[in-house]
Design a protein around this motif. Structure first.
Motif, PDB file in Angstrom:
ATOM      1  N   PRO A 216      23.588  68.798  45.872  1.00 37.63           N
ATOM      2  CA  PRO A 216      24.301  67.809  45.046  1.00 37.63           C
ATOM      3  C   PRO A 216      23.429  66.854  44.234  1.00 37.63           C
ATOM      4  N   HIS A 217      22.102  66.946  44.363  1.00 35.06           N
ATOM      5  CA  HIS A 217      21.228  65.941  43.750  1.00 35.06           C
ATOM      6  C   HIS A 217      20.755  66.283  42.337  1.00 35.06           C
ATOM      7  N   TYR A 218      21.229  67.397  41.773  1.00 37.90           N
ATOM      8  CA  TYR A 218      20.681  67.856  40.493  1.00 37.90           C
ATOM      9  C   TYR A 218      21.736  67.949  39.384  1.00 37.90           C
ATOM     10  N   ALA A 219      22.972  67.574  39.699  1.00 35.13           N
ATOM     11  CA  ALA A 219      24.081  67.594  38.718  1.00 35.13           C
ATOM     12  C   ALA A 219      24.318  68.992  38.149  1.00 35.13           C
ATOM     13  N   PHE A 220      24.184  70.019  38.995  1.00 37.67           N
ATOM     14  CA  PHE A 220      24.428  71.390  38.534  1.00 37.67           C
ATOM     15  C   PHE A 220      25.853  71.581  38.014  1.00 37.67           C
ATOM     16  N   ASP A 221      26.789  70.779  38.522  1.00 40.40           N
ATOM     17  CA  ASP A 221      28.184  70.893  38.063  1.00 40.40           C
ATOM     18  C   ASP A 221      28.342  70.429  36.623  1.00 40.40           C
ATOM     19  N   LYS A 222      27.386  69.615  36.155  1.00 39.78           N
ATOM     20  CA  LYS A 222      27.450  69.092  34.786  1.00 39.78           C
ATOM     21  C   LYS A 222      26.485  69.838  33.847  1.00 39.78           C
ATOM     22  N   ASN A 223      25.321  70.233  34.353  1.00 35.88           N
ATOM     23  CA  ASN A 223      24.295  70.790  33.462  1.00 35.88           C
ATOM     24  C   ASN A 223      24.055  72.289  33.627  1.00 35.88           C
ATOM     25  N   ALA A 224      24.728  72.916  34.600  1.00 34.37           N
ATOM     26  CA  ALA A 224      24.607  74.370  34.829  1.00 34.37           C
ATOM     27  C   ALA A 224      23.150  74.806  35.036  1.00 34.37           C
ATOM     28  N   GLY A 225      22.311  73.877  35.483  1.00 31.10           N
ATOM     29  CA  GLY A 225      20.923  74.223  35.768  1.00 31.10           C
ATOM     30  C   GLY A 225      19.944  73.913  34.648  1.00 31.10           C
ATOM     31  N   TYR A 226      20.453  73.457  33.506  1.00 37.20           N
ATOM     32  CA  TYR A 226      19.558  73.092  32.400  1.00 37.20           C
ATOM     33  C   TYR A 226      18.811  71.794  32.732  1.00 37.20           C
ATOM     34  N   GLY A 227      17.713  71.559  32.032  1.00 39.03           N
ATOM     35  CA  GLY A 227      16.842  70.444  32.365  1.00 39.03           C
ATOM     36  C   GLY A 227      17.277  69.104  31.809  1.00 39.03           C
ATOM     37  N   THR A 228      18.439  68.647  32.191  1.00 39.35           N
ATOM     38  CA  THR A 228      18.922  67.343  31.748  1.00 39.35           C
ATOM     39  C   THR A 228      18.191  66.219  32.481  1.00 39.35           C
ATOM     40  N   LYS A 229      18.422  64.998  32.038  1.00 39.80           N
ATOM     41  CA  LYS A 229      17.775  63.837  32.673  1.00 39.80           C
ATOM     42  C   LYS A 229      18.146  63.758  34.155  1.00 39.80           C
ATOM     43  N   ALA A 230      19.427  63.966  34.466  1.00 38.98           N
ATOM     44  CA  ALA A 230      19.878  63.895  35.868  1.00 38.98           C
ATOM     45  C   ALA A 230      19.194  64.973  36.702  1.00 38.98           C
ATOM     46  N   HIS A 231      19.048  66.156  36.125  1.00 35.82           N
ATOM     47  CA  HIS A 231      18.400  67.261  36.841  1.00 35.82           C
ATOM     48  C   HIS A 231      16.923  66.937  37.103  1.00 35.82           C
ATOM     49  N   LEU A 232      16.227  66.448  36.083  1.00 37.25           N
ATOM     50  CA  LEU A 232      14.809  66.131  36.219  1.00 37.25           C
ATOM     51  C   LEU A 232      14.582  64.978  37.199  1.00 37.25           C
ATOM     52  N   THR A 233      15.515  64.035  37.199  1.00 33.96           N
ATOM     53  CA  THR A 233      15.436  62.926  38.168  1.00 33.96           C
ATOM     54  C   THR A 233      15.595  63.459  39.588  1.00 33.96           C
TER      55      THR A 233
END
Length: 255
Positions: A216-233
């Motif tokens: 749940p810490h990478y926002a996969f539900d929002k970014n589908a695995g792309y390198g968004t700010k939330a994912h990189l954080t």
């Protein structure tokens, strides 16, 4: 005699498919602003539908050419998920019946999520066959994303319940013994490839939402695995997961 209520007229017009309908002709005599507004909305809806029909016909040119050559089980193939830092690459193969008409088909990236889901349902209702091919992050790291994409496409064709007799592929060729045509920007030029693009995108997005429940810490539900700010954080704070692509540059520094 009392005039028909605006709400009743609105319901009736939802099932109207031509401005020459006698009911429409009758309403054109009704001077109420609400009625005239509904007629204007009907005219716009029918004009939009006609535009979509023309677009569908244009995008069916490759399929019509194949039909003329004697091919009748034409599979459109496309993949999604080359760029994400996490998750699999997914391909879909879709065979649409010759007489199908699914208005609004287009490159999945050009459509809203709501529209994709609507078209996904329509494609599944009408398709002769649908095949999915999925190649994991681990396999991507082993062979590179280009080869993984080809593998996913091949799997998708092999997973069709009906064997295709011709393939229309978005910008690639695959190692399979079926006549095929590589079409640049095929997801915006062929109805079959556009359908495959939508099926693959919806499938992968839903898969990444399931992964979000596990990670749940990478926002996969929002970014589908792309390198968004939330994912990189999330990567910075929690490190990588089993579904991250270790051969991708942003991930390597966390190994």
């Amino acid at each position: 005699m009392a005039k028909e209520a605006i709400s009743e007229i609105k319901t009736h017009l939802l099932a109207t498919e031509t401005m020459t309908d006698p009911y429409v002709k009758q309403l054109q005599m009704d001077e109420r602003k609400g009625v005239q507004k509904l007629l204007l909305q009907l005219e716009r809806r029918l004009a939009q539908k006609e535009t979509l029909k023309e677009q569908f016909y244009t995008m069916q040119a490759f399929e019509r050419s194949c039909y003329k050559q004697g091919h009748h089980l034409i599979a459109g193939i496309d993949e999604v998920g080359r760029g994400p830092l996490a998750g699999p690459v997914v391909a879909a193969a879709v065979i649409l019946p010759e007489g199908s008409e699914i208005l609004g088909l287009n490159d999945s990236k050009q459509l809203s999520e709501k529209k994709r889901l609507d078209l996904d349902n329509k494609i599944k209702e009408q398709a002769t066959a649908i095949g999915i091919g999925e190649i994991s992050a681990e396999q991507i790291d082993q062979v590179n994303i280009y080869q993984a994409s080809k593998m996913a496409m091949t799997k998708a064709v092999e997973n069709l319940a009906v064997k295709a007799d011709h393939l229309l592929i978005d910008a690639m060729s695959i190692d399979i013994n079926i006549p095929q045509e590589k079409i640049i920007k095929g997801d915006a030029r062929s109805v079959s490839i556009a359908a495959a693009s939508i099926i693959a995108k919806v499938y992968r997005d839903q898969l990444m939402k399931e992964y979000h429940k596990i990670h749940p810490h990478y926002a996969f539900d929002k970014n589908a695995g792309y390198g968004t700010k939330a994912h990189l954080t999330g990567l910075k704070e929690y490190g990588i997961t089993a579904i991250h692509r270790k051969s991708y540059a942003p991930i390597k520094k966390y190994l």
